[in-house]
Design a protein around this motif. Structure first.
Motif, PDB file in Angstrom:
ATOM      1  N   UNK A  86      46.866  65.693  40.816  1.00 69.56           N
ATOM      2  CA  UNK A  86      45.848  66.742  40.904  1.00 69.56           C
ATOM      3  C   UNK A  86      44.528  66.271  40.292  1.00 69.56           C
ATOM      4  N   UNK A  87      44.606  65.624  39.112  1.00 60.96           N
ATOM      5  CA  UNK A  87      43.370  65.161  38.468  1.00 60.96           C
ATOM      6  C   UNK A  87      42.688  64.067  39.282  1.00 60.96           C
ATOM      7  N   UNK A  88      43.485  63.239  39.952  1.00 58.99           N
ATOM      8  CA  UNK A  88      42.908  62.192  40.801  1.00 58.99           C
ATOM      9  C   UNK A  88      42.207  62.803  42.003  1.00 58.99           C
ATOM     10  N   UNK A  89      42.863  63.785  42.643  1.00 52.61           N
ATOM     11  CA  UNK A  89      42.252  64.445  43.792  1.00 52.61           C
ATOM     12  C   UNK A  89      41.001  65.218  43.372  1.00 52.61           C
ATOM     13  N   UNK A  90      41.054  65.812  42.182  1.00 48.71           N
ATOM     14  CA  UNK A  90      39.886  66.539  41.683  1.00 48.71           C
ATOM     15  C   UNK A  90      38.705  65.590  41.496  1.00 48.71           C
ATOM     16  N   UNK A  91      39.002  64.373  40.991  1.00 50.90           N
ATOM     17  CA  UNK A  91      37.943  63.393  40.758  1.00 50.90           C
ATOM     18  C   UNK A  91      37.257  62.985  42.059  1.00 50.90           C
ATOM     19  N   UNK A  92      38.027  62.991  43.155  1.00 51.39           N
ATOM     20  CA  UNK A  92      37.462  62.611  44.457  1.00 51.39           C
ATOM     21  C   UNK A  92      36.391  63.614  44.887  1.00 51.39           C
ATOM     22  N   UNK A  93      36.612  64.891  44.592  1.00 51.82           N
ATOM     23  CA  UNK A  93      35.695  65.937  45.033  1.00 51.82           C
ATOM     24  C   UNK A  93      34.657  66.301  43.972  1.00 51.82           C
ATOM     25  N   UNK A  94      34.802  65.709  42.788  1.00 54.19           N
ATOM     26  CA  UNK A  94      33.861  66.011  41.712  1.00 54.19           C
ATOM     27  C   UNK A  94      32.497  65.417  42.030  1.00 54.19           C
ATOM     28  N   UNK A  95      31.465  66.061  41.554  1.00 53.27           N
ATOM     29  CA  UNK A  95      30.119  65.563  41.793  1.00 53.27           C
ATOM     30  C   UNK A  95      29.938  64.206  41.136  1.00 53.27           C
ATOM     31  N   UNK A  96      29.078  63.363  41.727  1.00 56.36           N
ATOM     32  CA  UNK A  96      28.826  62.023  41.208  1.00 56.36           C
ATOM     33  C   UNK A  96      28.165  62.103  39.835  1.00 56.36           C
ATOM     34  N   UNK A  97      28.625  61.217  38.940  1.00 57.84           N
ATOM     35  CA  UNK A  97      28.021  61.146  37.617  1.00 57.84           C
ATOM     36  C   UNK A  97      26.766  60.271  37.681  1.00 57.84           C
ATOM     37  N   UNK A  98      25.873  60.509  36.776  1.00 55.25           N
ATOM     38  CA  UNK A  98      24.665  59.688  36.723  1.00 55.25           C
ATOM     39  C   UNK A  98      24.990  58.328  36.150  1.00 55.25           C
ATOM     40  N   UNK A  99      24.139  57.348  36.387  1.00 55.31           N
ATOM     41  CA  UNK A  99      24.367  55.997  35.892  1.00 55.31           C
ATOM     42  C   UNK A  99      24.430  55.984  34.369  1.00 55.31           C
ATOM     43  N   UNK A 100      23.642  56.854  33.713  1.00 54.68           N
ATOM     44  CA  UNK A 100      23.626  56.918  32.252  1.00 54.68           C
ATOM     45  C   UNK A 100      24.972  57.406  31.741  1.00 54.68           C
ATOM     46  N   UNK A 101      25.535  58.431  32.393  1.00 50.25           N
ATOM     47  CA  UNK A 101      26.828  58.962  31.979  1.00 50.25           C
ATOM     48  C   UNK A 101      27.926  57.915  32.133  1.00 50.25           C
ATOM     49  N   UNK A 102      27.895  57.209  33.259  1.00 50.52           N
ATOM     50  CA  UNK A 102      28.901  56.177  33.515  1.00 50.52           C
ATOM     51  C   UNK A 102      28.808  55.092  32.463  1.00 50.52           C
ATOM     52  N   UNK A 103      27.569  54.695  32.133  1.00 46.84           N
ATOM     53  CA  UNK A 103      27.373  53.638  31.148  1.00 46.84           C
ATOM     54  C   UNK A 103      27.872  54.076  29.775  1.00 46.84           C
ATOM     55  N   UNK A 104      27.604  55.340  29.418  1.00 47.79           N
ATOM     56  CA  UNK A 104      28.032  55.853  28.129  1.00 47.79           C
ATOM     57  C   UNK A 104      29.550  55.911  28.023  1.00 47.79           C
ATOM     58  N   UNK A 180      33.226  50.108  47.126  1.00 52.72           N
ATOM     59  CA  UNK A 180      32.315  50.980  47.866  1.00 52.72           C
ATOM     60  C   UNK A 180      32.714  52.430  47.599  1.00 52.72           C
ATOM     61  N   UNK A 181      31.762  53.323  47.370  1.00 56.59           N
ATOM     62  CA  UNK A 181      32.086  54.721  47.079  1.00 56.59           C
ATOM     63  C   UNK A 181      33.016  55.357  48.106  1.00 56.59           C
ATOM     64  N   UNK A 182      32.777  55.069  49.380  1.00 56.63           N
ATOM     65  CA  UNK A 182      33.618  55.671  50.419  1.00 56.63           C
ATOM     66  C   UNK A 182      35.049  55.139  50.344  1.00 56.63           C
ATOM     67  N   UNK A 183      35.193  53.830  50.058  1.00 53.03           N
ATOM     68  CA  UNK A 183      36.523  53.231  49.939  1.00 53.03           C
ATOM     69  C   UNK A 183      37.248  53.769  48.717  1.00 53.03           C
ATOM     70  N   UNK A 184      36.521  53.873  47.590  1.00 52.92           N
ATOM     71  CA  UNK A 184      37.120  54.394  46.362  1.00 52.92           C
ATOM     72  C   UNK A 184      37.617  55.819  46.553  1.00 52.92           C
ATOM     73  N   UNK A 185      36.806  56.632  47.223  1.00 45.81           N
ATOM     74  CA  UNK A 185      37.232  58.012  47.447  1.00 45.81           C
ATOM     75  C   UNK A 185      38.480  58.066  48.309  1.00 45.81           C
ATOM     76  N   UNK A 186      38.516  57.201  49.343  1.00 43.77           N
ATOM     77  CA  UNK A 186      39.676  57.185  50.240  1.00 43.77           C
ATOM     78  C   UNK A 186      40.935  56.737  49.502  1.00 43.77           C
ATOM     79  N   UNK A 187      40.824  55.636  48.734  1.00 52.12           N
ATOM     80  CA  UNK A 187      41.979  55.111  48.010  1.00 52.12           C
ATOM     81  C   UNK A 187      42.421  56.068  46.922  1.00 52.12           C
ATOM     82  N   UNK A 188      41.445  56.636  46.188  1.00 50.16           N
ATOM     83  CA  UNK A 188      41.784  57.615  45.152  1.00 50.16           C
ATOM     84  C   UNK A 188      42.459  58.844  45.754  1.00 50.16           C
ATOM     85  N   UNK A 189      41.941  59.282  46.897  1.00 49.40           N
ATOM     86  CA  UNK A 189      42.528  60.443  47.558  1.00 49.40           C
ATOM     87  C   UNK A 189      43.956  60.184  47.992  1.00 49.40           C
ATOM     88  N   UNK A 190      44.180  59.001  48.598  1.00 51.23           N
ATOM     89  CA  UNK A 190      45.528  58.639  49.045  1.00 51.23           C
ATOM     90  C   UNK A 190      46.457  58.475  47.849  1.00 51.23           C
TER      91      UNK A 190
END
Length: 208
Positions: A86-104, A180-190
């Motif tokens: 469930x948390x993995x699927x939620x992450x797929x649909x979650x809004x993109x984080x900013x580069x600053x958030x990812x870096x932090x 690639x974002x699209x590939x990551x979403x697909x693999x994470x979703x699967x």
């Protein structure tokens, strides 16, 4: 030990079959890179070592024979797998984080990979059932199971490590495409769907 080569071949075939461990390694490698995949593999291996010790000491037999203990392990493991899915699927649909958030947050992102792999493997009672139903088939009749169980359990763990090292390496080689974002979403979703389905399957699994 009789038929050890056959045991190795059968173990390899069983290890490479997709399951919760494979789904989790895939998810964490795609999401966190090879480090996340390798930490997940280390957690899975630690879980297998505990199952090996339990089989050698006879605790696995106790779990399998006790309906209550088996049910507790089964439902806790199932709930955890569903939670991961469930948390993995939620992450797929979650809004993109900013580069600053990812870096932090990047320095914290690998902390749970080992624990995820460890709990997913340890809380799956079917692994205990596997050790008690699969390993004895390769024991000589009337022999003391202590050393053969230990040898086969360690061999199975070693083969699992080798397989996932290769698996993570292959995914890492394809990192340009896999990241690639699209590939990551697909693999994470699967991967999330696979974990969710395995959790539900485990929950409805009949006790032996």
């Amino acid at each position: 030990m009789e038929h050890f080569l056959l045991f190795v071949v059968m173990s390899i075939l069983l290890i490479i079959l997709p399951g919760p461990d494979t789904g989790l390694v895939t998810k964490n490698t795609v999401t966190h890179g090879s480090k996340g995949g390798l930490q997940t593999m280390a957690g899975i291996s630690a879980g297998l070592l505990i199952h090996t010790t339990a089989a050698v000491c006879g605790l696995s037999a106790l779990i399998v024979k006790s309906v209550m203990l088996f049910s507790v392990f089964k439902y806790v493991g199932a709930i955890y797998l569903v939670y991961l899915g469930v948390t993995t699927l939620y992450a797929v649909f979650k809004k993109k984080e900013s580069a600053i958030q990812v870096e932090k947050e990047s320095k914290y992102r690998h902390k749970s990979a080992f624990l995820q792999g460890f709990l997913t493997n340890l809380l799956n009672p079917k692994v205990a059932v596997f050790f008690l139903t699969f390993l004895p088939q390769f024991l000589p009749a009337g022999s003391d199971p202590f050393l053969p169980f230990f040898t086969m359990g360690m061999t199975y763990t070693f083969l699992t490590v080798i397989w996932f090292l290769l698996y993570v390496y292959i995914i890492d080689l394809m990192s340009a495409w896999m990241k690639k974002p699209s590939t990551q979403r697909a693999v994470q979703g699967i991967s999330g769907l696979v974990l969710l389905l395995f959790g539900m399957k485990l929950a409805f699994e009949k006790n032996p």
